[in-house]
Motif scaffolding. Structure first.
Motif, short mmCIF file in Angstrom:
data_model
loop_
_atom_site.label_atom_id
_atom_site.label_comp_id
_atom_site.label_asym_id
_atom_site.label_seq_id
_atom_site.Cartn_x
_atom_site.Cartn_y
_atom_site.Cartn_z
N GLU A 86 0.81 -1.21 0.00
CA GLU A 86 0.00 0.00 0.00
C GLU A 86 0.84 1.27 0.00
O GLU A 86 0.35 2.35 -0.33
CB GLU A 86 -0.93 0.00 1.21
N ILE A 87 2.10 1.15 0.40
CA ILE A 87 3.03 2.28 0.45
C ILE A 87 4.30 1.88 -0.28
O ILE A 87 4.77 0.75 -0.13
CB ILE A 87 3.39 2.68 1.90
N ASP A 88 4.86 2.77 -1.07
CA ASP A 88 6.15 2.54 -1.70
C ASP A 88 7.18 2.19 -0.64
O ASP A 88 7.30 2.87 0.39
CB ASP A 88 6.59 3.80 -2.46
N PHE A 89 7.95 1.11 -0.87
CA PHE A 89 8.83 0.62 0.17
C PHE A 89 9.89 1.63 0.57
O PHE A 89 10.15 1.85 1.76
CB PHE A 89 9.52 -0.69 -0.25
N ALA A 90 10.55 2.24 -0.41
CA ALA A 90 11.63 3.18 -0.08
C ALA A 90 11.10 4.33 0.78
O ALA A 90 11.73 4.73 1.76
CB ALA A 90 12.26 3.71 -1.36
N GLU A 91 9.92 4.84 0.41
CA GLU A 91 9.33 5.92 1.20
C GLU A 91 8.98 5.43 2.59
O GLU A 91 9.20 6.13 3.59
CB GLU A 91 8.08 6.45 0.48
N SER A 92 8.44 4.23 2.68
CA SER A 92 8.06 3.71 3.99
C SER A 92 9.29 3.51 4.87
O SER A 92 9.25 3.77 6.08
CB SER A 92 7.31 2.38 3.85
N LEU A 93 10.40 3.07 4.27
CA LEU A 93 11.61 2.86 5.06
C LEU A 93 12.14 4.19 5.58
O LEU A 93 12.51 4.30 6.76
CB LEU A 93 12.67 2.15 4.22
N ARG A 94 12.19 5.19 4.72
CA ARG A 94 12.67 6.50 5.17
C ARG A 94 11.81 7.04 6.31
O ARG A 94 12.33 7.60 7.29
CB ARG A 94 12.69 7.49 4.01
N ARG A 95 10.50 6.88 6.19
CA ARG A 95 9.61 7.37 7.23
C ARG A 95 9.84 6.63 8.55
O ARG A 95 9.89 7.25 9.63
CB ARG A 95 8.14 7.18 6.79
N ARG A 96 10.02 5.32 8.47
CA ARG A 96 10.23 4.54 9.70
C ARG A 96 11.58 4.85 10.33
O ARG A 96 11.68 5.03 11.56
CB ARG A 96 10.11 3.05 9.38
N ASP A 139 15.28 -1.86 -2.23
CA ASP A 139 13.83 -1.98 -2.28
C ASP A 139 13.47 -3.18 -3.15
O ASP A 139 14.31 -4.06 -3.38
CB ASP A 139 13.20 -0.69 -2.83
N ALA A 140 12.23 -3.25 -3.63
CA ALA A 140 11.80 -4.40 -4.42
C ALA A 140 12.68 -4.61 -5.65
O ALA A 140 13.12 -5.73 -5.94
CB ALA A 140 10.34 -4.24 -4.83
#
Length: 284
Positions: free
Chosen positions: A112-122, A207-208
């Motif tokens: 549901e969320i782009d992985f790279a963006e989700s990783l940066r946010r986390r 990422d993927a």
């Protein structure tokens, strides 16, 4: 074809019902938790899958001529695949932020969320955390998934190389490489300054697409074709790498991953992969 049936408990009546359903000519015990049904006609695939789902069994159709020695590379995801935890969620727990980080992790795993963006946010939420928290997670919380060591022993015995590729962190992949004798690893590097996490990741994010690229890089280095590669994962971030492999395994995975994988292991451990690779030895 052979129908491999696996479960924590595989009742004899269930095997007999499956044999009748598929017209199996023989039932062979592969291990205490795995059985091989020799089938001449694999057309009842949908019915067999539905029966196994209803009876908490894993099943997979395997060509009778397949041998484990036909493969040359096993590519594995780390978090919730080779190991039972999501490392970043456990690191966040050290900051009292596990619910917030876990929610982003779950959304990313579902695609549901782009992985790279989700990783940066986390990772940004981890800014200021003492670096020692990483070692605490490794020492106190990281556990191998059931059957991991049995699987890796069988893979090594067959001469298959291993690549652990993760959207997680090199702190953990490097330690697992040393501990388990893995051949290759790739992951993300957390930036540390003055003994504390800065909330940033160094370099390109794995990422993927990065996972798929690493699979192909190592495959080419080893002189293998796509059919000789096995890829195993559990989240949407693993789909591209799984698509590059001859055999893809969804391990206790999200529905989107199970739907696209060649095989799904939901009931048994990682060693459930072994019977799906065929018999021991090499053809000829």
């Amino acid at each position: 074809m052979n129908l491999i049936v696996q479960g924590r408990d595989v009742p004899t009546p269930s095997l007999k019902q499956l044999a009748k359903l598929t017209g199996a000519t023989a039932i062979e015990a592969v291990s205490l938790t795995a059985f091989r049904l020799v089938v001449t006609d694999d057309s009842p695939r949908v019915e067999a899958a539905a029966f196994c789902e209803e009876n908490s069994l894993d099943c997979g159709w395997v060509p009778a001529g397949r041998h484990i020695g036909d493969f040359g590379l096993l590519v594995m995801d780390m978090d919730s695949t080779l190991i039972t935890i999501e490392c970043i969620d456990e690191i966040a727990d050290m900051q009292g932020l596990k619910p917030q980080v876990s929610a982003i992790t779950e959304a990313a795993m579902r695609g549901e969320i782009d992985f790279a963006e989700s990783l940066r946010r986390r990772v940004s939420l981890l800014a200021g955390l003492d670096q020692s928290a990483l070692q605490r997670v490794y020492d106190e919380r990281l556990q191998l998934s059931p059957g991991a060591e049995t699987l890796l022993a069988a893979i090594r015995a067959a001469g298959i190389r291993t690549l652990l590729v993760s959207g997680g962190f090199t702190f953990f992949t490097e330690r697992l490489q040393s501990r388990l004798g893995l051949d290759y690893t790739a992951a993300n590097t957390l930036e540390v300054a003055d003994g504390k996490l800065t909330g940033r990741v160094l370099g390109d994010i794995v990422d993927a697409q990065g996972k798929a690229d690493w699979l192909n890089r190592v495959r080419i280095e080893l002189g293998l074709d796509r059919g000789q590669v096995i890829a195993m994962g559990d989240g949407a971030n693993d789909l591209k790498m799984m698509a590059e492999a001859g055999i893809s395994i969804a391990y206790r995975a999200k529905p989107v991953v199970r739907a696209q994988a060649a095989y799904a292991l939901n009931q048994v451990g990682l060693d459930g992969l072994i019977p799906l690779l065929g018999e021991n030895g090499r053809k000829g």
